[in-house]
Design a protein around this motif. Structure first.
Motif, PDB file in Angstrom:
ATOM      1  N   HIS A  33      43.052  46.945  41.243  1.00  0.00           N
ATOM      2  CA  HIS A  33      42.460  47.144  42.580  1.00  0.00           C
ATOM      3  C   HIS A  33      40.907  47.657  42.455  1.00  0.00           C
ATOM      4  CE1 HIS A  33      46.120  47.004  44.643  1.00  0.00           C
ATOM      5  NE2 HIS A  33      46.989  47.737  43.911  1.00  0.00           N
ATOM      6  N   LEU A  34      39.959  46.780  42.736  1.00  0.00           N
ATOM      7  CA  LEU A  34      38.587  47.225  42.683  1.00  0.00           C
ATOM      8  C   LEU A  34      38.168  48.228  43.268  1.00  0.00           C
ATOM      9  CD1 LEU A  34      37.066  43.594  43.149  1.00  0.00           C
ATOM     10  CD2 LEU A  34      36.771  44.904  41.174  1.00  0.00           C
ATOM     11  N   SER A  35      38.641  48.526  44.522  1.00  0.00           N
ATOM     12  CA  SER A  35      38.500  49.818  45.154  1.00  0.00           C
ATOM     13  C   SER A  35      38.736  50.966  44.755  1.00  0.00           C
ATOM     14  CB  SER A  35      39.090  49.895  46.848  1.00  0.00           C
ATOM     15  OG  SER A  35      40.330  49.699  46.631  1.00  0.00           O
ATOM     16  N   ALA A  36      40.052  50.872  43.863  1.00  0.00           N
ATOM     17  CA  ALA A  36      40.357  52.242  43.377  1.00  0.00           C
ATOM     18  C   ALA A  36      39.672  52.573  42.118  1.00  0.00           C
ATOM     19  CB  ALA A  36      41.862  52.024  43.045  1.00  0.00           C
ATOM     20  N   ALA A  37      39.262  51.410  41.355  1.00  0.00           N
ATOM     21  CA  ALA A  37      38.230  51.511  40.270  1.00  0.00           C
ATOM     22  C   ALA A  37      36.888  52.086  40.574  1.00  0.00           C
ATOM     23  CB  ALA A  37      38.277  50.212  39.394  1.00  0.00           C
ATOM     24  N   ALA A  38      36.471  51.529  41.643  1.00  0.00           N
ATOM     25  CA  ALA A  38      35.309  51.886  42.142  1.00  0.00           C
ATOM     26  C   ALA A  38      35.206  53.341  42.519  1.00  0.00           C
ATOM     27  CB  ALA A  38      34.667  51.086  43.468  1.00  0.00           C
ATOM     28  N   GLN A  39      36.357  53.853  43.102  1.00  0.00           N
ATOM     29  CA  GLN A  39      36.393  55.320  43.723  1.00  0.00           C
ATOM     30  C   GLN A  39      36.438  56.319  42.324  1.00  0.00           C
ATOM     31  OE1 GLN A  39      39.710  55.837  46.321  1.00  0.00           O
ATOM     32  NE2 GLN A  39      39.123  57.971  46.590  1.00  0.00           N
ATOM     33  N   ALA A  40      37.200  55.730  41.328  1.00  0.00           N
ATOM     34  CA  ALA A  40      37.392  56.741  40.173  1.00  0.00           C
ATOM     35  C   ALA A  40      36.162  56.756  39.571  1.00  0.00           C
ATOM     36  CB  ALA A  40      38.370  55.988  39.289  1.00  0.00           C
ATOM     37  N   LEU A  41      35.168  55.400  39.499  1.00  0.00           N
ATOM     38  CA  LEU A  41      34.011  55.734  38.764  1.00  0.00           C
ATOM     39  C   LEU A  41      32.819  56.089  39.382  1.00  0.00           C
ATOM     40  CD1 LEU A  41      34.475  52.266  36.747  1.00  0.00           C
ATOM     41  CD2 LEU A  41      34.927  54.447  35.850  1.00  0.00           C
ATOM     42  N   HIS A  42      33.125  56.465  40.918  1.00  0.00           N
ATOM     43  CA  HIS A  42      32.094  57.026  41.593  1.00  0.00           C
ATOM     44  C   HIS A  42      31.055  55.955  41.699  1.00  0.00           C
ATOM     45  CE1 HIS A  42      34.135  60.794  41.539  1.00  0.00           C
ATOM     46  NE2 HIS A  42      34.161  60.877  39.931  1.00  0.00           N
ATOM     47  N   THR A  43      31.272  54.731  41.998  1.00  0.00           N
ATOM     48  CA  THR A  43      30.407  53.682  42.228  1.00  0.00           C
ATOM     49  C   THR A  43      30.948  52.718  43.457  1.00  0.00           C
ATOM     50  OG1 THR A  43      28.940  51.738  41.199  1.00  0.00           O
ATOM     51  CG2 THR A  43      31.282  51.931  40.669  1.00  0.00           C
ATOM     52  N   SER A  44      30.220  51.552  43.514  1.00  0.00           N
ATOM     53  CA  SER A  44      30.609  50.757  44.982  1.00  0.00           C
ATOM     54  C   SER A  44      31.551  49.758  44.289  1.00  0.00           C
ATOM     55  CB  SER A  44      29.306  50.199  45.581  1.00  0.00           C
ATOM     56  OG  SER A  44      28.577  49.431  44.835  1.00  0.00           O
ATOM     57  N   GLN A  45      32.329  49.300  45.361  1.00  0.00           N
ATOM     58  CA  GLN A  45      33.032  48.168  44.996  1.00  0.00           C
ATOM     59  C   GLN A  45      32.335  46.908  44.947  1.00  0.00           C
ATOM     60  OE1 GLN A  45      36.576  47.536  47.506  1.00  0.00           O
ATOM     61  NE2 GLN A  45      36.657  45.421  47.014  1.00  0.00           N
ATOM     62  N   PRO A  46      31.210  46.389  45.601  1.00  0.00           N
ATOM     63  CA  PRO A  46      30.521  45.268  45.358  1.00  0.00           C
ATOM     64  C   PRO A  46      29.729  45.474  44.064  1.00  0.00           C
ATOM     65  CG  PRO A  46      30.108  46.287  47.539  1.00  0.00           C
ATOM     66  CD  PRO A  46      30.886  47.245  46.909  1.00  0.00           C
ATOM     67  N   GLY A  47      29.223  46.714  43.658  1.00  0.00           N
ATOM     68  CA  GLY A  47      28.742  46.531  42.517  1.00  0.00           C
ATOM     69  C   GLY A  47      29.398  46.264  41.254  1.00  0.00           C
ATOM     70  N   ILE A  48      30.823  46.891  41.130  1.00  0.00           N
ATOM     71  CA  ILE A  48      32.064  46.521  40.061  1.00  0.00           C
ATOM     72  C   ILE A  48      32.052  44.912  40.327  1.00  0.00           C
ATOM     73  CG2 ILE A  48      34.282  46.546  39.528  1.00  0.00           C
ATOM     74  CD1 ILE A  48      34.090  49.393  39.958  1.00  0.00           C
ATOM     75  N   SER A  49      32.166  44.297  41.406  1.00  0.00           N
ATOM     76  CA  SER A  49      32.497  42.936  41.547  1.00  0.00           C
ATOM     77  C   SER A  49      31.417  42.015  41.153  1.00  0.00           C
ATOM     78  CB  SER A  49      32.799  42.692  43.186  1.00  0.00           C
ATOM     79  OG  SER A  49      32.973  41.400  43.376  1.00  0.00           O
ATOM     80  N   ARG A  50      30.088  42.501  41.204  1.00  0.00           N
ATOM     81  CA  ARG A  50      28.779  41.743  40.685  1.00  0.00           C
ATOM     82  C   ARG A  50      28.680  41.751  39.316  1.00  0.00           C
ATOM     83  NH1 ARG A  50      25.745  37.722  41.008  1.00  0.00           N
ATOM     84  NH2 ARG A  50      23.684  38.012  40.240  1.00  0.00           N
TER      85      ARG A  50
END
Length: 312
Positions: free
Chosen positions: A18-35
């Motif tokens: 789950h991108l959203s869960a990973a982004a929340q855990a890393l305190h970053t944005s989902q689009p940033g991780i996806s990019r």
């Protein structure tokens, strides 16, 4: 390729794809991780994750290899950070031990007590679980070492150092017929209800195997992960407990008696497991030596070197 990108990949896997869960855990944005993931896949020339309608479903076969390598890389990075800390304070830090209830209750107190007294600046953290779970903690870098018996599943990134055998005993209420002095056999034990370890533990499997080879089907009325719990129900009269011998103390276990049964059941072996690429802090090596005197720093380092040569 950036370490951050590999960190993102591992976070996605750890959070169920789950991108959203990973982004929340890393305190970053989902689009940033996806990019960053898209950039990494473009550089590698293959997809790390399989997708359906832009939703990540799981790892591709090449992606599984990426995750395996990424874990090693991040572990090495953590080892470098630990080395920096150790140069500043050789006898200061944290020692996280993943272990089973039996080791935590009946073996480790004799080691941890004196160790903490000699290394007051080292914080010891115990994480308890079944043999598979504690190895998974070390594999994921969430613990320094695992102490427990053998596992059904393999952990390729870990090395196993045998420590000592754990013979078995039968625990019964005082006055129970099984204590009448007659030779203890599997057939005699099988006459009564049995209490033993949970199926996730090697003790359960070895007990089952012994009865099966003798053509007997014992009546297991209760299983648990803690020998103390098993003994509680023996006191209640639910049955006989087949446990590791080290878990019985005649002074502490009032109202109970124990009979050696190592001639009937195969002993389990206690192993100490750690990542093959782990950096071994001086106080960790000292703890290992105290837990298993034959595992000297020289022996442990040599074992790690041999494993690394095989892996390279």
């Amino acid at each position: 390729m950036k370490l951050q990108q590999l960190h993102y990949v591992l976070a996605i896997v750890e959070h169920g794809n789950h991108l959203s869960a990973a982004a929340q855990a890393l305190h970053t944005s989902q689009p940033g991780i996806s990019r960053q993931l898209q950039l990494l896949e473009a550089e590698l020339g293959f997809e790390i994750f399989s997708r359906s309608r832009n939703r990540i479903e799981g790892l591709t076969p090449p992606g599984e290899l990426v995750v395996e390598i990424a874990k090693r890389i991040m572990s090495d990075v953590a080892a470098i950070s630990a080395l920096k800390a150790d140069l500043a304070a050789a006898d200061e830090g944290t020692l996280t031990i993943a272990t089973t209830h039996t080791q935590a209750n009946y073996v480790l107190p004799k080691v941890i007590g004196p160790f903490v007294a000699d290394f007051p600046k080292v914080q010891v953290i115990l994480k308890q679980g079944d043999p598979e779970g504690i190895c998974a903690l070390v594999d994921a870098g969430e613990a320094d070492i695992a102490i427990g018996t053998d596992t059904l599943h393999s952990f390729p990134a870990l090395i196993s150092l045998p420590c000592f055998a754990m013979p078995r005993t039968v625990v019964a209420p005082a006055g129970h017929p099984v204590l009448d002095g007659e030779e203890l056999t599997l057939a005699r034990i099988a006459r009564y209800p049995i209490i033993t370890y949970d199926s996730r533990f090697s003790g359960h499997r070895k007990v089952r195997t012994a009865f099966e080879r003798a053509g007997l089907e014992p009546k297991v009325v209760l299983s648990a992960i803690d020998a103390g719990v098993c003994k509680t129900y023996v006191k209640l009269g639910l049955g006989l407990a087949i446990l590791a011998k080290i878990t019985f103390d005649p002074e502490e276990d009032t109202g109970l008696r124990a009979i050696d049964a190592d001639h009937l059941f195969e002993s389990s072996t206690t192993y100490l497991k750690l990542r093959h690429n782990a950096y071994l802090r001086p106080y960790l090596l000292e703890f290992i030596r105290r837990f298993a005197p034959h595992l000297t720093p020289e022996v442990v380092r040599a074992t790690l070197r041999e494993r690394r040569q095989v892996s390279s």
